[in-house]
Design a protein around this motif. Structure first.
Motif, PDB file in Angstrom:
ATOM      1  N   ASP A  11       0.819  -1.215   0.000  1.00  0.00           N
ATOM      2  CA  ASP A  11       0.000   0.000   0.000  1.00  0.00           C
ATOM      3  C   ASP A  11       0.852   1.264   0.000  1.00  0.00           C
ATOM      4  OD1 ASP A  11      -2.202  -1.592  -0.051  1.00  0.00           O
ATOM      5  OD2 ASP A  11      -2.843  -1.204   2.012  1.00  0.00           O
ATOM      6  N   ASN A  12       2.073   1.171   0.509  1.00  0.00           N
ATOM      7  CA  ASN A  12       2.987   2.314   0.427  1.00  0.00           C
ATOM      8  C   ASN A  12       3.498   2.507  -0.995  1.00  0.00           C
ATOM      9  OD1 ASN A  12       2.890   3.143   3.113  1.00  0.00           O
ATOM     10  ND2 ASN A  12       4.537   1.771   3.746  1.00  0.00           N
ATOM     11  N   GLU A  13       3.739   1.403  -1.680  1.00  0.00           N
ATOM     12  CA  GLU A  13       4.252   1.475  -3.051  1.00  0.00           C
ATOM     13  C   GLU A  13       3.137   1.747  -4.057  1.00  0.00           C
ATOM     14  OE1 GLU A  13       7.189   1.243  -6.120  1.00  0.00           O
ATOM     15  OE2 GLU A  13       7.234   1.615  -3.964  1.00  0.00           O
ATOM     16  N   PHE A  14       1.969   1.164  -3.823  1.00  0.00           N
ATOM     17  CA  PHE A  14       0.817   1.321  -4.718  1.00  0.00           C
ATOM     18  C   PHE A  14      -0.366   1.832  -3.888  1.00  0.00           C
ATOM     19  CE2 PHE A  14       3.349  -2.365  -6.069  1.00  0.00           C
ATOM     20  CZ  PHE A  14       3.779  -1.935  -7.318  1.00  0.00           C
ATOM     21  N   PRO A  15      -0.362   3.109  -3.521  1.00  0.00           N
ATOM     22  CA  PRO A  15      -1.370   3.641  -2.594  1.00  0.00           C
ATOM     23  C   PRO A  15      -2.800   3.447  -3.103  1.00  0.00           C
ATOM     24  CG  PRO A  15       0.403   5.223  -2.953  1.00  0.00           C
ATOM     25  CD  PRO A  15       0.592   4.143  -3.962  1.00  0.00           C
ATOM     26  N   PRO A  16      -3.664   2.843  -2.305  1.00  0.00           N
ATOM     27  CA  PRO A  16      -5.065   2.694  -2.715  1.00  0.00           C
ATOM     28  C   PRO A  16      -5.705   4.019  -3.112  1.00  0.00           C
ATOM     29  CG  PRO A  16      -4.629   1.352  -0.789  1.00  0.00           C
ATOM     30  CD  PRO A  16      -3.404   2.184  -1.015  1.00  0.00           C
ATOM     31  N   HIS A  63      -3.367  -7.784 -11.390  1.00  0.00           N
ATOM     32  CA  HIS A  63      -3.599  -6.408 -11.822  1.00  0.00           C
ATOM     33  C   HIS A  63      -5.082  -6.179 -12.079  1.00  0.00           C
ATOM     34  CE1 HIS A  63      -2.966  -2.494 -13.417  1.00  0.00           C
ATOM     35  NE2 HIS A  63      -3.235  -2.819 -14.670  1.00  0.00           N
ATOM     36  N   HIS A  64      -5.704  -7.070 -12.798  1.00  0.00           N
ATOM     37  CA  HIS A  64      -7.125  -6.896 -13.106  1.00  0.00           C
ATOM     38  C   HIS A  64      -7.987  -7.596 -12.058  1.00  0.00           C
ATOM     39  CE1 HIS A  64      -5.624  -6.218 -17.405  1.00  0.00           C
ATOM     40  NE2 HIS A  64      -5.995  -5.059 -16.897  1.00  0.00           N
ATOM     41  N   PRO A  65      -9.018  -6.940 -11.583  1.00  0.00           N
ATOM     42  CA  PRO A  65      -9.857  -7.489 -10.511  1.00  0.00           C
ATOM     43  C   PRO A  65     -10.614  -8.749 -10.924  1.00  0.00           C
ATOM     44  CG  PRO A  65     -10.166  -5.106 -10.721  1.00  0.00           C
ATOM     45  CD  PRO A  65      -9.390  -5.552 -11.924  1.00  0.00           C
ATOM     46  N   MET A  66     -10.933  -9.536  -9.922  1.00  0.00           N
ATOM     47  CA  MET A  66     -11.824 -10.682 -10.110  1.00  0.00           C
ATOM     48  C   MET A  66     -13.262 -10.201 -10.126  1.00  0.00           C
ATOM     49  SD  MET A  66     -12.068 -14.044  -7.676  1.00  0.00           S
ATOM     50  CE  MET A  66     -12.735 -15.592  -8.297  1.00  0.00           C
ATOM     51  N   PHE A  67     -13.528  -9.216  -9.277  1.00  0.00           N
ATOM     52  CA  PHE A  67     -14.884  -8.678  -9.158  1.00  0.00           C
ATOM     53  C   PHE A  67     -14.916  -7.216  -9.598  1.00  0.00           C
ATOM     54  CE2 PHE A  67     -14.495 -11.931  -5.805  1.00  0.00           C
ATOM     55  CZ  PHE A  67     -15.506 -12.800  -6.212  1.00  0.00           C
ATOM     56  N   TYR A  96      -5.226 -10.514  -3.977  1.00  0.00           N
ATOM     57  CA  TYR A  96      -5.091  -9.077  -3.729  1.00  0.00           C
ATOM     58  C   TYR A  96      -4.927  -8.370  -5.062  1.00  0.00           C
ATOM     59  CZ  TYR A  96      -3.841  -4.828  -1.189  1.00  0.00           C
ATOM     60  OH  TYR A  96      -3.836  -3.559  -0.656  1.00  0.00           O
ATOM     61  N   VAL A  97      -5.718  -7.322  -5.282  1.00  0.00           N
ATOM     62  CA  VAL A  97      -5.748  -6.637  -6.578  1.00  0.00           C
ATOM     63  C   VAL A  97      -5.113  -5.253  -6.481  1.00  0.00           C
ATOM     64  CG1 VAL A  97      -7.254  -5.687  -8.366  1.00  0.00           C
ATOM     65  CG2 VAL A  97      -7.790  -7.902  -7.331  1.00  0.00           C
ATOM     66  N   ILE A  98      -4.180  -4.999  -7.388  1.00  0.00           N
ATOM     67  CA  ILE A  98      -3.558  -3.675  -7.532  1.00  0.00           C
ATOM     68  C   ILE A  98      -3.850  -3.222  -8.956  1.00  0.00           C
ATOM     69  CG2 ILE A  98      -1.410  -2.368  -7.451  1.00  0.00           C
ATOM     70  CD1 ILE A  98      -0.273  -4.593  -5.650  1.00  0.00           C
ATOM     71  N   HIS A  99      -4.852  -2.400  -9.133  1.00  0.00           N
ATOM     72  CA  HIS A  99      -5.315  -2.062 -10.474  1.00  0.00           C
ATOM     73  C   HIS A  99      -4.895  -0.640 -10.859  1.00  0.00           C
ATOM     74  CE1 HIS A  99      -8.838  -1.827 -13.550  1.00  0.00           C
ATOM     75  NE2 HIS A  99      -7.738  -2.279 -14.129  1.00  0.00           N
TER      76      HIS A  99
END
Length: 251
Positions: A11-16, A63-67, A96-99
Motif C-alpha cells: 500500500d505504500n508502493e501502490f497507494p489505494p 492487476h485486473h480485478p476478479m470482481f 489481492y488486486v492492484i489495479h
C-alpha cells in the motif's frame, strides 16, 4: 511474512488512494496470516489458478480485478467466477488486486513501459495517467510497432492504427489499459500508444488527424515484473510469475 506487514509495503508502493474512485482493488479472496509464496499475474483465469495450486502459492497479486462490481451479486450470476472463487477459497489462496493504483502512481505502468522501450525525455502527466517521451532515433511506425511487440512480449498480434504505417515516429504518448481518454488531441506529431481504444475515440482522433496505435490491454503484462522486482527488493518471499498468453489473436 505476516500479511499485515506485506500489505503495508504494497500500500505504500501502490497507494489505494491513487486508484480511481469506482475501482475494485484490494483483498478479493481471504488472505491468510502467513505468506511464503506469491504469484503475480495480469489476469485471474482458471489456468492461472491451476498454476497457483501446482506451485503451492499462498497469495495471488493480480492487476485486473476478479470482481468488477458487487461480489455477492457476481457470485450469484457468474458460474465461472464462482468456480474460480471456490477454487481459491478451498485451496486457501488469497487474492489481492492492484489495479489503477498501479496505473496512476509515480512508477506507473506507462512509465515503466517507456523505460522498457528505451525512450528518452520521459515526462509524466500531472496525475500520472500517461507519459510523453521520445525515441532516441526516428523510426517508421511499422518498425517501431515491431519493437513494441518484441520488448513488451505481446506475441503475434496485429495492432490497430489510423495512420500511414510508414510515418516517421519520434514522439509518443503512452497510456496503458483502457486509456483512450488520454489521447492527445492537440499535437498531430505525437503517436499515441494506447492499450485499448473505444469506437468514439477512434472516430474523434481520426477526424482530427491524431495518430493512434492500439497496442492491446495485454501490454500491461509488464505489471508482473514491476511487482516482482519491488517484492524481491523488500521481502524474502518467493515470487513467481504466472504464465499467460495474449488473448488477442492474429486473424
Amino acid at each position: 511474512m505476516k500479511w499485515k506487514k506485506l500489505k503495508e509495503l504494497l500500500d505504500n508502493e501502490f497507494p489505494p488512494m491513487a486508484a480511481i474512485l469506482e475501482d475494485y482493488i484490494g483483498e478479493q479472496v481471504d488472505i491468510k496470516e502467513n505468506i511464503n509464496k506469491i504469484m503475480v499475474t495480469l489476469d485471474l483465469t482458471l489456468n492461472v489458478i491451476a498454476q497457483a495450486q501446482k506451485n503451492n502459492v499462498d497469495l495471488i497479486i493480480s492487476h485486473h480485478p476478479m470482481f468488477f462490481g458487487s461480489k455477492d451479486e457476481i457470485l450469484k450470476k457468474d458460474k465461472i467466477i464462482k468456480a474460480q472463487y471456490k477454487l481459491l477459497k478451498n485451496n486457501q489462496i488469497g487474492l489481492y488486486v492492484i489495479h489503477t493504483n498501479a496505473d496512476y502512481n509515480p512508477n506507473s505502468i506507462a512509465y515503466m513501459q517507456a523505460l522498457a522501450l528505451d525512450l528518452i525525455n520521459i515526462k509524466q502527466s500531472e496525475n500520472n495517467t500517461h507519459v510523453i517521451a521520445s525515441l532516441k532515433e526516428t523510426l517508421p511506425a511499422f518498425e517501431f510497432a515491431e519493437e513494441i511487440k518484441e520488448i513488451l512480449e505481446l506475441g503475434d498480434i496485429q495492432f490497430r492504427n489510423n495512420f500511414d504505417i510508414n510515418y516517421p515516429v519520434k514522439k509518443v504518448l503512452i497510456a496503458s489499459g483502457a486509456g483512450g481518454s488520454e489521447i492527445n488531441m492537440m499535437d498531430d506529431s505525437i503517436v499515441n500508444l494506447i492499450g485499448e481504444v473505444k469506437h468514439h475515440e477512434w472516430v474523434t482522433s481520426k477526424d482530427r488527424g491524431i495518430k493512434v496505435i492500439e497496442i492491446s490491454h495485454f501490454s500491461e503484462n509488464i505489471f508482473k515484473s514491476i511487482v516482482k522486482i519491488f517484492l524481491e527488493k523488500n521481502t524474502k518471499i518467493q515470487i513467481i510469475l504466472s504464465e499467460e498468453k495474449n488473448a488477442y489473436k492474429l486473424h
